[in-house]
Design an enzyme around this catalytic site. Structure first.
Site, PDB file in Angstrom:
ATOM      1  CB  CYS A   8      -0.973  -0.024   1.178  1.00  0.00           C
ATOM      2  SG  CYS A   8      -0.184  -0.073   2.808  1.00  0.00           S
ATOM      3  CG  ASN A  11       4.293  -1.606   5.251  1.00  0.00           C
ATOM      4  OD1 ASN A  11       5.331  -1.893   5.832  1.00  0.00           O
ATOM      5  ND2 ASN A  11       3.403  -2.520   4.970  1.00  0.00           N
ATOM      6  CB  CYS A  13      -3.838   1.468   6.936  1.00  0.00           C
ATOM      7  SG  CYS A  13      -3.613   2.953   7.934  1.00  0.00           S
ATOM      8  NE  ARG A  14      -4.580   1.390   1.625  1.00  0.00           N
ATOM      9  CZ  ARG A  14      -4.375   2.118   0.547  1.00  0.00           C
ATOM     10  NH1 ARG A  14      -5.215   2.019  -0.469  1.00  0.00           N
ATOM     11  NH2 ARG A  14      -3.349   2.946   0.473  1.00  0.00           N
ATOM     12  CB  SER A  15       0.174  -3.621   2.538  1.00  0.00           C
ATOM     13  OG  SER A  15       1.046  -2.756   3.200  1.00  0.00           O
ATOM     14  CG  ASP A 124      -5.434   5.576   2.229  1.00  0.00           C
ATOM     15  OD1 ASP A 124      -5.450   5.173   3.411  1.00  0.00           O
ATOM     16  OD2 ASP A 124      -4.563   6.341   1.774  1.00  0.00           O
TER      17      ASP A 124
HETATM   18  P1  4NP Z   1      -1.890   2.720   3.997  1.00  0.00           P
HETATM   19  O1  4NP Z   1      -2.558   4.086   4.556  1.00  0.00           O
HETATM   20  O2  4NP Z   1      -1.291   3.073   2.650  1.00  0.00           O
HETATM   21  O3  4NP Z   1      -3.038   1.781   3.877  1.00  0.00           O
HETATM   22  O4  4NP Z   1      -0.859   2.306   5.029  1.00  0.00           O
HETATM   23  C1  4NP Z   1      -1.848   5.276   4.669  1.00  0.00           C
HETATM   24  C2  4NP Z   1      -0.982   5.452   5.733  1.00  0.00           C
HETATM   25  C3  4NP Z   1      -0.301   6.658   5.864  1.00  0.00           C
HETATM   26  C4  4NP Z   1      -0.483   7.652   4.926  1.00  0.00           C
HETATM   27  C5  4NP Z   1      -1.357   7.475   3.847  1.00  0.00           C
HETATM   28  C6  4NP Z   1      -2.032   6.263   3.719  1.00  0.00           C
HETATM   29  N1  4NP Z   1       0.199   8.899   5.070  1.00  0.00           N
HETATM   30  O5  4NP Z   1      -0.028   9.802   4.245  1.00  0.00           O
HETATM   31  O6  4NP Z   1       1.010   9.047   6.011  1.00  0.00           O
END
Ligand code: 4NP
Length: 172
Positions: A8, A11, A13-15, A124
């Site tokens: 993702c 790294n 939340c989703r992955s 997201d």
């Molecule tokens: P992820 O979510 O890609 O599912 O881990 C996010 C985590 C952090 C951020 C964006 C999306 N960020 O902008 O810090």
């Protein structure tokens, strides 16, 4: 050993959740000596961090064992992994930009094997408030990881002489 990398943006939340949900299914299927999974982010924003507290909480609520330290995807990953699964189109585009020419890894969207997809992406949840969106992501991943594992098992059955799961077959 077939090696899968979930990717993702951050790294956190989703992955990491995709990996945890997938590994739980792999263990339940008794396939942990055949399938290895990890996760990474296209960005290095959260390198070395724990997962988002909401990710940790939603894994706990859903009884999915969870342990994670964030890391950024690297060029090496394209040589180490057989299949790299992107959570959304933006992650996919970034991975395809990073992919070296001699990469052995296939790169696809996480939801490529879903049959009841309401949208091709895993949304997201980072900027959402509360846990509702995180539970929605969990539900999507639970479904998607189940379908993906079924695909791997079918591909392995079709290639019974092959010690590896054939990840190239039957991608929609
Ligand atoms: P992820 O979510 O890609 O599912 O881990 C996010 C985590 C952090 C951020 C964006 C999306 N960020 O902008 O810090």
């Amino acid at each position: 050993m077939t090696k899968i990398l979930f990717v993702c943006l951050g790294n956190i939340c989703r992955s990491p959740l995709a990996k945890a949900v997938f590994i739980q299914k792999v263990k339940r299927a008794g396939l942990e000596d055949k399938i290895f999974a990890d996760s990474a982010g296209t960005s290095g924003f959260h390198e070395g961090d724990m997962a988002d507290p909401r990710t940790i909480q939603i894994a706990k609520i859903n009884n999915t064992p969870f342990e994670h330290t964030a890391r950024q995807v690297s060029v090496d990953d394209f040589h180490k992994f057989d299949l790299i699964l992107a959570m959304d189109e933006s992650n996919l585009a970034n991975l395809l930009r990073l992919r070296p020419e001699n990469s052995g890894a296939q790169v696809h969207l996480m939801r490529s094997w879903d049959d009841n997809k309401t949208g091709i992406e895993v949304p997201d949840p980072y900027y959402s408030t509360g846990l509702v969106e995180f539970q929605r992501v969990y539900d999507i991943l639970n479904h998607s990881c189940g379908k993906f594992l079924e695909h791997l098992k079918e591909a392995a059955a079709e290639n019974a002489t092959d010690s590896q799961f054939n990840v190239e077959e039957k991608i929609k």
